[in-house]
Every structure is written in C-alpha cells, then in structure tokens.
Design a protein around this motif. Structure first.
Motif, PDB file in Angstrom:
ATOM      1  N   SER A  65       0.837  -1.203   0.000  1.00 33.47           N
ATOM      2  CA  SER A  65       0.000   0.000   0.000  1.00 33.47           C
ATOM      3  C   SER A  65       0.870   1.250   0.000  1.00 33.47           C
ATOM      4  O   SER A  65       0.537   2.260  -0.645  1.00 33.47           O
ATOM      5  N   GLY A  66       2.009   1.170   0.689  1.00 29.00           N
ATOM      6  CA  GLY A  66       2.945   2.291   0.685  1.00 29.00           C
ATOM      7  C   GLY A  66       3.526   2.547  -0.692  1.00 29.00           C
ATOM      8  O   GLY A  66       3.786   3.703  -1.058  1.00 29.00           O
ATOM      9  N   VAL A  67       3.742   1.482  -1.459  1.00 28.39           N
ATOM     10  CA  VAL A  67       4.232   1.643  -2.834  1.00 28.39           C
ATOM     11  C   VAL A  67       3.238   2.447  -3.658  1.00 28.39           C
ATOM     12  O   VAL A  67       3.616   3.333  -4.441  1.00 28.39           O
ATOM     13  N   TYR A  68       1.941   2.136  -3.480  1.00 27.47           N
ATOM     14  CA  TYR A  68       0.936   2.884  -4.234  1.00 27.47           C
ATOM     15  C   TYR A  68       0.812   4.318  -3.735  1.00 27.47           C
ATOM     16  O   TYR A  68       0.513   5.236  -4.527  1.00 27.47           O
ATOM     17  N   PHE A  69       1.030   4.552  -2.467  1.00 27.70           N
ATOM     18  CA  PHE A  69       1.103   5.926  -1.972  1.00 27.70           C
ATOM     19  C   PHE A  69       2.272   6.647  -2.643  1.00 27.70           C
ATOM     20  O   PHE A  69       2.153   7.804  -3.051  1.00 27.70           O
ATOM     21  N   TRP A  70       3.391   5.962  -2.751  1.00 28.54           N
ATOM     22  CA  TRP A  70       4.575   6.521  -3.414  1.00 28.54           C
ATOM     23  C   TRP A  70       4.261   6.843  -4.875  1.00 28.54           C
ATOM     24  O   TRP A  70       4.628   7.910  -5.386  1.00 28.54           O
ATOM     25  N   ARG A  71       3.593   5.901  -5.568  1.00 31.43           N
ATOM     26  CA  ARG A  71       3.201   6.151  -6.957  1.00 31.43           C
ATOM     27  C   ARG A  71       2.355   7.411  -7.056  1.00 31.43           C
ATOM     28  O   ARG A  71       2.553   8.253  -7.947  1.00 31.43           O
ATOM     29  N   ALA A  72       1.386   7.529  -6.163  1.00 36.77           N
ATOM     30  CA  ALA A  72       0.505   8.698  -6.200  1.00 36.77           C
ATOM     31  C   ALA A  72       1.294   9.982  -6.019  1.00 36.77           C
ATOM     32  O   ALA A  72       1.051  10.983  -6.708  1.00 36.77           O
ATOM     33  N   LYS A  73       2.254   9.980  -5.100  1.00 35.86           N
ATOM     34  CA  LYS A  73       3.022  11.191  -4.845  1.00 35.86           C
ATOM     35  C   LYS A  73       3.911  11.559  -6.035  1.00 35.86           C
ATOM     36  O   LYS A  73       4.051  12.737  -6.379  1.00 35.86           O
ATOM     37  N   THR A  74       4.523  10.557  -6.667  1.00 33.76           N
ATOM     38  CA  THR A  74       5.367  10.855  -7.833  1.00 33.76           C
ATOM     39  C   THR A  74       4.525  11.352  -8.991  1.00 33.76           C
ATOM     40  O   THR A  74       4.961  12.221  -9.766  1.00 33.76           O
ATOM     41  N   GLU A  75       3.322  10.821  -9.146  1.00 32.78           N
ATOM     42  CA  GLU A  75       2.435  11.277 -10.205  1.00 32.78           C
ATOM     43  C   GLU A  75       1.958  12.701  -9.933  1.00 32.78           C
ATOM     44  O   GLU A  75       1.891  13.531 -10.849  1.00 32.78           O
ATOM     45  N   GLU A  76       1.627  12.981  -8.679  1.00 35.17           N
ATOM     46  CA  GLU A  76       1.226  14.345  -8.328  1.00 35.17           C
ATOM     47  C   GLU A  76       2.370  15.324  -8.578  1.00 35.17           C
ATOM     48  O   GLU A  76       2.143  16.446  -9.052  1.00 35.17           O
TER      49      GLU A  76
END
Length: 473
Positions: free
Chosen positions: A398-409
């Motif tokens: 789940s943290g990986v997907y949080f990371w993905r979201a932050k890099t996309e933002e």
C-alpha cells in the motif's frame, strides 16, 4: 480571454470544482458499446441459428472477439468526442483546421518525422526481441498481434503524418526532433527527443502487457453462466469482479492506443522522474515484486476471504458485495478517463466521476480490495510470524501505491495549472481527500492543508494526497 468552465462541487457551499477535460459521457459511451458486444458474443449461438450463419454455434469467447471489443468500445468514444464534445477544435490539440498548408510544404518535414517514428517502432521491436518474457505465456499473443499489425502501422503512418502536418500549428514535435537527430541535417531539441522516447516507452511497455491480458478476462465474462450464480455468493462475487476487471482492461487498452492529437488525447508529457517509473514498474511484470514468491508477496500461508468466512452465507454475501463495489470503483476510475487512460503520462485533467471524491480512486479501491480479499493477519499455519510478516508486507505494498501517487502528483503539479487548481480544491473540498489529507498531516505533525497546491516556479513543491490513482493521464 475565455473563462474555464466549471463543474458542480459535491460539497455544499464549496467553490466550484475545476472542470474536467474529459466529459463523463465519453467513457459511458465506450462502456455501452462494450456491453453491446459482450451481449452479442454471449448470444452468438442464438444469433447464428436465427440468421442461419455458417460456423459453430458457440459463444464468441476467443482472442479475436476480445480484440474486436476494442472497436466496439473505442468507436463510440471517438464519435462522442468528435461530434458532441468537439475535442478536435480545442486549442490544446495544437491544430489549426482553418489554414491547412499545401502538401508540398510539409513533405520534407513529414519525412523527417516518419523517420523518427519508424526508428522508434524499430527500437521497441528490438527490445521485444531481446526480452525473453515477451515470448512466454500470454505475452506470445501480444507479440503475434503486434507482428500482424506492424505493416499496417508503418504504412498507415505515411498518409496520417502528411495529413496531420498540414494543420498542426507546430509540426516539429518529438518525433520530428528524433528523426532530425538520426538524419543529422537539421538542429534538434534534445529535451523534445527525451520527451518522445519517454512517451513511446510508456506505450511500448504497457501496450504489450495490456494486449496480453485482453483475451483471458474477456473470455471469462462471455463464458460465465450467470443463471447458476444466484445462490452462490462466492461464485457471483468472482464473476462480477471479473466483469469489472474486463471493463477496466478494455477501456484502458483503447486509451493506450488512441494517443492522437485530433482527439486531444495526445501525451503532453511522460513522467520525467525516475522515482515515478520505479514506483510504477515494480507493480507490473516482469518487474512486479508482489507476485508469487516476490519480495513483496503477502500471500504466504494465507487462504483468502472465502476460507475464513465459509459457512456464514450472510457474511459471504456482504464481504463479496463490498469487494464488487470496490472493483466497480476501480473500473469506474478507468472509464472516467474515456480515451485518455495511460500510466505515467499527462494527457489532460479528469475531475469528474470518482475523481470528484478522491484524487486517486483506483489506487485507494484497489488497496482496500487487497486487504479485504487477503486478510493477511489470518494464516492457515496459525503462526504469529506469518501473520505479522504478511500484514507488514501488504502495508508496504500500500505504501508503494502511496509513493506512486506522490510521484504522479509531483509530475502533474509541475506540468498543469488546472491540475494545481484541482489538487488544491480536493485538499479543501474532496470528501475523501480532505479527510485523508487531515489524517496524513496529523500523523506527520503538519498543519492541515499545508502546501496544498503550492508549487515552486520551475518544479513541484509540497503535496498532500493519498495512495490511489492520479486523475490526469
């Protein structure tokens, strides 16, 4: 100066939400077309008998039917976009239809662009040849299909580029700069070359993957016997979940294919940050870390929800229903993109549908689904070590997907003023986002809303969000 249209806000008394670059009707038109084709494929024995058609009287559940579904879903989306939304007239296409250039005036530039395109496709084909995973399992179907399509793609590019270059305001795009670099006759922009290569890397990687999973999901939905599922909550839930994932794959595949300027669906930029690529690629084969035996495999000695809730039909119906709803939100998040779905790219801003509630509905619903489906803290070995390990590892996923979201933002905040406005609006008014942002700020000791939508000139500043899928591709 024209004003940007606005859409209604879901929170009473809130300022208007920034308008979406994609109307909700586009994705719904594609969904309707897809459902029509699924119905035809399921009813094909009856249709064949009624029309006395040659061939076997069986449902159309093969790979050809799965590929043809792209036509049924893509055509309504294209027609709605052109005839109703009139996206081809938007300034963001970079097209001026009022003053087409003579063909002779664009021929030289078009040849340079074609050289860049053909070299790009040859490079992608070379990578396909080198990478052994593309010649195993379901990827073989993708390679066969791309091999058949290659001559049409190479030849079809000639009239398309000649036609489009006549009306482009600036025909010297990334493909032209890459071709100019290869030919060596004219000056080229290195940044344009990198933009072009990043964009086509996204298409090359994800198109092969998406094509490879088209037939399996489509065939499962066409072959499903819904008449026998009504009394079985597990079978019903699994069939409904499969249907949601099939919708997601079909609509997403259309988005990857139709990155075209006349549809205002071109890739403006691909994510320029290495962290964004790493975060995304570890979620997909062959780099996936969450698969069987992988570093982030959280399934060791688990038994899934059906095992732990067996013998409790009411709970099975409730649990399965929740997971169907979560998968439906995931598919809805893809349908909302219409023609513009793609990982790692900016292709405009989507602010309607589930993106009116959270910036990242797909990531959020997907991760909640995994927690409910796996129940990682329950293990068949009754081992505390296994339970703790699985729970922690799924937390890391789940943290990986949080990371993905932050890099996309980070990418989108730096690229698009409208996204910055949407990002800030959601931080204050998004029903899910503002609560998760407040929780995040509380956990890390930040003042609520600090940095929402603030971007330093030339780059991204502080962001606040949560781990789901970004609303602009």
């Amino acid at each position: 100066m024209t004003q940007t249209p606005v859409s209604k806000a879901p929170v009473f008394g809130a300022p208007p939400r920034p308008a979406s670059d994609v109307s909700a009707a586009v994705g719904l038109a594609g969904l309707a077309g897809l459902m029509v084709w699924v119905a035809i494929c399921r009813a094909w024995p009856e249709i064949g008998a009624a029309l006395n058609l040659p061939g076997p009287r069986e449902r159309l559940a093969g790979s050809s039917a799965a590929v043809l579904a792209l036509v049924f879903s893509g055509t309504p989306m294209v027609l709605w976009s052109l005839l109703v939304d009139k996206v081809h007239l938007r300034p963001s296409t970079g097209i001026d239809w009022s003053a087409p250039r003579p063909l002779r005036a664009v021929t030289d530039g078009a040849m340079t662009k074609l050289a860049g395109l053909w070299a790009t496709w040859g490079l992608i084909a070379f990578v396909y040849c080198l990478a052994r995973w593309y010649w195993r399992g379901p990827y073989v179907f993708a390679m066969d299909l791309l091999e058949q399509a290659a001559p049409l793609l190479f030849l079809g590019a000639i009239p398309y580029v000649l036609w489009l270059d006549r009306v482009l305001v600036e025909p010297r795009d990334g493909a032209w700069h890459f071709g100019a670099m290869l030919i060596g006759r004219e000056a080229y922009d290195r940044e344009q070359v990198w933009h072009h290569l990043r964009a086509w890397s996204v298409k090359g990687f994800f198109c092969a993957f998406m094509i490879s999973i088209l037939p399996g999901g489509f065939g499962a939905v066409v072959e499903a016997d819904w008449s026998r599922l009504g009394a079985d909550p597990v079978a019903w839930s699994n069939a409904a979940i499969s249907a949601m994932f099939m919708i997601d794959v079909q609509i997403a595949m259309v988005g990857y294919l139709l990155t075209m300027k006349p549809l205002d669906a071109q890739i403006r930029t691909a994510n320029p940050f290495l962290a964004g690529w790493v975060a995304a690629l570890i979620c997909y084969p062959p780099f996936v870390l969450m698969g069987g035996g992988g570093v982030l495999d959280y399934h060791q000695n688990t038994a899934e929800w059906t095992y732990w809730l067996a013998g409790h039909p009411a709970l099975l119906w409730l649990w399965g229903g929740i997971m169907v709803v979560l998968t439906g939100i995931y598919a809805w998040a893809t349908v909302a993109f219409g023609l513009r779905f793609s990982n790692l790219t900016w292709r405009g801003v989507v602010t309607n549908g589930p993106y009116a509630w959270t910036r990242h509905p797909a990531y959020l619903s997907k991760n909640l689904f995994w927690w409910l489906a796996t129940l990682p803290f329950l293990v068949t070995t009754h081992s505390l070590v296994d339970a703790v390990r699985n729970t922690v590892i799924l937390g890391i996923v789940s943290g990986v997907y949080f990371w993905r979201a932050k890099t996309e933002e980070r990418h989108l905040l730096a690229a698009d003023p409208k996204y910055r406005a949407y990002h800030a609006w959601m931080g204050e008014n998004g029903p899910v986002t503002r609560r998760l942002a407040a929780l995040e700020n509380a956990l890390v000791g930040r003042r609520r809303g600090a940095g929402e939508g603030v971007v330093r000139e030339g780059g991204a500043g502080e962001e606040s969000g949560q781990g789901d899928r970004h609303p602009a591709q």
